[in-house]
Design a protein around this motif. Structure first.
Motif, mmCIF file in Angstrom:
data_model
loop_
_atom_site.group_PDB
_atom_site.id
_atom_site.type_symbol
_atom_site.label_atom_id
_atom_site.label_comp_id
_atom_site.label_asym_id
_atom_site.label_seq_id
_atom_site.Cartn_x
_atom_site.Cartn_y
_atom_site.Cartn_z
ATOM 1 N N HIS A 146 74.737 100.491 14.612
ATOM 2 C CA HIS A 146 73.802 99.389 14.831
ATOM 3 C C HIS A 146 72.446 99.701 14.203
ATOM 4 O O HIS A 146 71.794 98.825 13.651
ATOM 5 N N SER A 147 72.034 100.947 14.310
ATOM 6 C CA SER A 147 70.772 101.360 13.710
ATOM 7 C C SER A 147 70.807 101.160 12.198
ATOM 8 O O SER A 147 69.863 100.628 11.604
ATOM 9 N N LYS A 148 71.897 101.560 11.566
ATOM 10 C CA LYS A 148 72.037 101.396 10.113
ATOM 11 C C LYS A 148 72.103 99.920 9.741
ATOM 12 O O LYS A 148 71.527 99.492 8.739
ATOM 13 N N ARG A 149 72.823 99.159 10.556
ATOM 14 C CA ARG A 149 72.955 97.725 10.280
ATOM 15 C C ARG A 149 71.600 97.032 10.249
ATOM 16 O O ARG A 149 71.366 96.126 9.436
ATOM 17 N N SER A 151 68.736 98.671 9.704
ATOM 18 C CA SER A 151 67.822 99.493 8.899
ATOM 19 C C SER A 151 66.686 100.077 9.733
ATOM 20 O O SER A 151 65.528 100.125 9.301
ATOM 21 N N LEU A 152 67.034 100.526 10.955
ATOM 22 C CA LEU A 152 66.043 101.168 11.815
ATOM 23 C C LEU A 152 65.825 102.603 11.352
ATOM 24 O O LEU A 152 66.740 103.245 10.835
ATOM 25 N N THR A 153 64.621 103.106 11.558
ATOM 26 C CA THR A 153 64.358 104.500 11.195
ATOM 27 C C THR A 153 64.916 105.443 12.247
ATOM 28 O O THR A 153 65.221 106.599 11.957
ATOM 29 N N SER A 154 65.051 104.972 13.474
ATOM 30 C CA SER A 154 65.626 105.770 14.556
ATOM 31 C C SER A 154 67.137 105.596 14.571
ATOM 32 O O SER A 154 67.648 104.517 14.250
ATOM 33 N N PRO A 155 67.891 106.629 14.956
ATOM 34 C CA PRO A 155 69.351 106.486 15.051
ATOM 35 C C PRO A 155 69.797 105.789 16.323
ATOM 36 O O PRO A 155 70.987 105.574 16.534
ATOM 37 N N TYR A 156 68.845 105.431 17.182
ATOM 38 C CA TYR A 156 69.187 104.873 18.487
ATOM 39 C C TYR A 156 68.989 103.361 18.546
ATOM 40 O O TYR A 156 68.138 102.793 17.856
ATOM 41 N N TYR A 157 69.774 102.749 19.413
ATOM 42 C CA TYR A 157 69.786 101.291 19.584
ATOM 43 C C TYR A 157 70.050 101.032 21.060
ATOM 44 O O TYR A 157 70.922 101.660 21.667
ATOM 45 N N PHE A 158 69.291 100.122 21.669
ATOM 46 C CA PHE A 158 69.433 99.907 23.105
ATOM 47 C C PHE A 158 70.122 98.590 23.437
ATOM 48 O O PHE A 158 70.145 97.654 22.639
ATOM 49 N N ASP A 196 69.217 92.379 19.024
ATOM 50 C CA ASP A 196 68.910 92.931 17.700
ATOM 51 C C ASP A 196 67.428 92.752 17.385
ATOM 52 O O ASP A 196 66.761 93.675 16.910
ATOM 53 N N ALA A 197 66.922 91.551 17.661
ATOM 54 C CA ALA A 197 65.517 91.261 17.353
ATOM 55 C C ALA A 197 64.580 92.185 18.126
ATOM 56 O O ALA A 197 63.573 92.666 17.588
ATOM 57 N N LEU A 198 64.893 92.454 19.385
ATOM 58 C CA LEU A 198 64.054 93.335 20.197
ATOM 59 C C LEU A 198 64.123 94.771 19.706
ATOM 60 O O LEU A 198 63.128 95.497 19.725
ATOM 61 N N ASN A 199 65.295 95.211 19.260
ATOM 62 C CA ASN A 199 65.405 96.567 18.718
ATOM 63 C C ASN A 199 64.544 96.728 17.469
ATOM 64 O O ASN A 199 63.946 97.780 17.254
ATOM 65 N N ILE A 200 64.463 95.668 16.677
ATOM 66 C CA ILE A 200 63.620 95.715 15.473
ATOM 67 C C ILE A 200 62.141 95.654 15.865
ATOM 68 O O ILE A 200 61.329 96.465 15.414
ATOM 69 N N ALA A 201 61.799 94.700 16.726
ATOM 70 C CA ALA A 201 60.393 94.455 17.068
ATOM 71 C C ALA A 201 59.763 95.617 17.821
ATOM 72 O O ALA A 201 58.562 95.879 17.685
ATOM 73 N N MET A 202 60.548 96.322 18.643
ATOM 74 C CA MET A 202 59.980 97.377 19.490
ATOM 75 C C MET A 202 60.300 98.782 19.005
ATOM 76 O O MET A 202 60.056 99.757 19.712
ATOM 77 N N GLU A 203 60.819 98.901 17.785
ATOM 78 C CA GLU A 203 61.192 100.214 17.282
ATOM 79 C C GLU A 203 60.018 101.197 17.362
ATOM 80 O O GLU A 203 58.898 100.890 16.950
ATOM 81 N N GLY A 204 60.288 102.364 17.923
ATOM 82 C CA GLY A 204 59.263 103.389 18.042
ATOM 83 C C GLY A 204 58.365 103.247 19.251
ATOM 84 O O GLY A 204 57.489 104.084 19.474
#
Length: 315
Positions: A146-149, A151-158, A196-204
């Motif tokens: 999911h992280s790769k899908r 393009s998150l810099t973190s390997p984690y996805y919530f 997905d949108a929240l994982n992108i918006a709150m990354e880090g």
């Protein structure tokens, strides 16, 4: 509200009339397992009658219900043109703004969750420097696909079925508008929509906490699904019944349905019968029910489910 000697734990839900009784069931599971805890529930509803709102309020003495006008949600759908997104998606993003000024932090829960243990320890989780605390979407944090899908810099996805939100930080980082903008730009390509949108918006800006706060039911092996409740040492605080096969469907027999019915019987919807999942079933569902029936030595039921599976594959 947060100035009590004993802190109040605030919990929010979003729902329409279709999920109202399941929200009530989730609420009662929290209440029963937290009798010594000050609890306040905030339920944001739309397309719900006043009669049903009163019914929900009678479930527990501290349930605040806010009725959202359809126009306030439809305007997002008209602007974003993503017609398949459920309205509760937009409501979940708006909850921190709607609670701002009265609550500093709160737990957001999906309707398909049940609580099995004391959650007072949430106050010991420091979220002063993050937007929210979250749990992984896979065991052992293996969400790299999911992280790769995304393009998150973190390997984690919530998984967003549980969020422990710091309202000030949410507002400061403008998460509601950022997530809505992401849905507008990419919504038709995001399979998990606002999650997905929240994982992108709150990354880090999130803190990952133990999976016991949002344990996905399907992480259990099939045999363990009928015994998990009796392993008190490993019993999660919150179990999340993701996917289509919910415990409130007649076809989903077993321990999870028994537990759901126990809490459901404590709500004003106790007399409401379970609904059927038949009209929504996919080939995968027939196969799963066939396999589960076979494992329990219910061979006739297993054959019937498998026949339905084969018929659905031939369509």
């Amino acid at each position: 509200m947060d100035n009590d000697v004993t802190p109040t734990i605030h919990i929010a839900y979003c729902t329409d009339s279709n999920y109202l009784e399941y929200v009530a069931t989730s609420i009662m599971s929290v209440v029963v397992n937290n009798l010594q805890v000050n609890l306040a529930f905030h339920v944001f509803v739309y397309d719900v009658s006043q009669e049903d709102i009163d019914k929900l309020k009678s479930t527990y003495h501290n349930i605040n219900v806010e009725k959202i006008n359809n126009e306030d949600i439809d305007k997002f759908q008209n602007e974003f043109k993503i017609k398949h997104i459920n309205k509760s998606t937009y409501m979940r993003l708006a909850v921190p703004r709607l609670l701002q000024g009265s609550v500093k932090r709160f737990i957001y829960l999906d309707a398909d969750t049940l609580c099995f243990r004391d959650i007072s320890g949430i106050d010991e989780i420091d979220i002063s420097d993050v937007i929210c605390a979250v749990s992984h979407d896979a065991l052992e944090g293996k969400e790299s696909r999911h992280s790769k899908r995304l393009s998150l810099t973190s390997p984690y996805y919530f998984n967003a079925g549980f969020l422990y939100i710091n309202i000030d930080k949410w507002i400061e980082h403008d998460i509601e508008n950022k997530a809505n903008a992401i849905l507008f730009e990419k919504g038709n390509t995001l399979p998990y929509l606002d999650q997905d949108a929240l994982n992108i918006a709150m990354e880090g800006h999130v803190k990952f906490i133990g999976n016991e706060w949002n344990y996905i039911f399907n992480w259990y092996s099939e045999p363990h699904k009928d015994t998990f409740f009796y392993d008190k040492k490993a019993l999660p605080k919150i179990v999340h019944f993701t996917g289509g096969r919910k415990p409130w469907f007649t076809e989903h027999t077993g321990l999870s349905q028994d537990l759901f019915l126990f809490y459901h019987h404590l709500t004003p919807w106790a007399a409401e019968p379970l609904k059927s999942y038949a009209s929504k079933m996919r080939p995968t569902d027939y196969r799963v029910y066939s396999r589960n029936s076979f494992a329990k030595h219910h061979y006739l039921a297993a054959l019937k489910w498998y026949a339905k599976y084969l018929k659905s594959k031939l369509k």
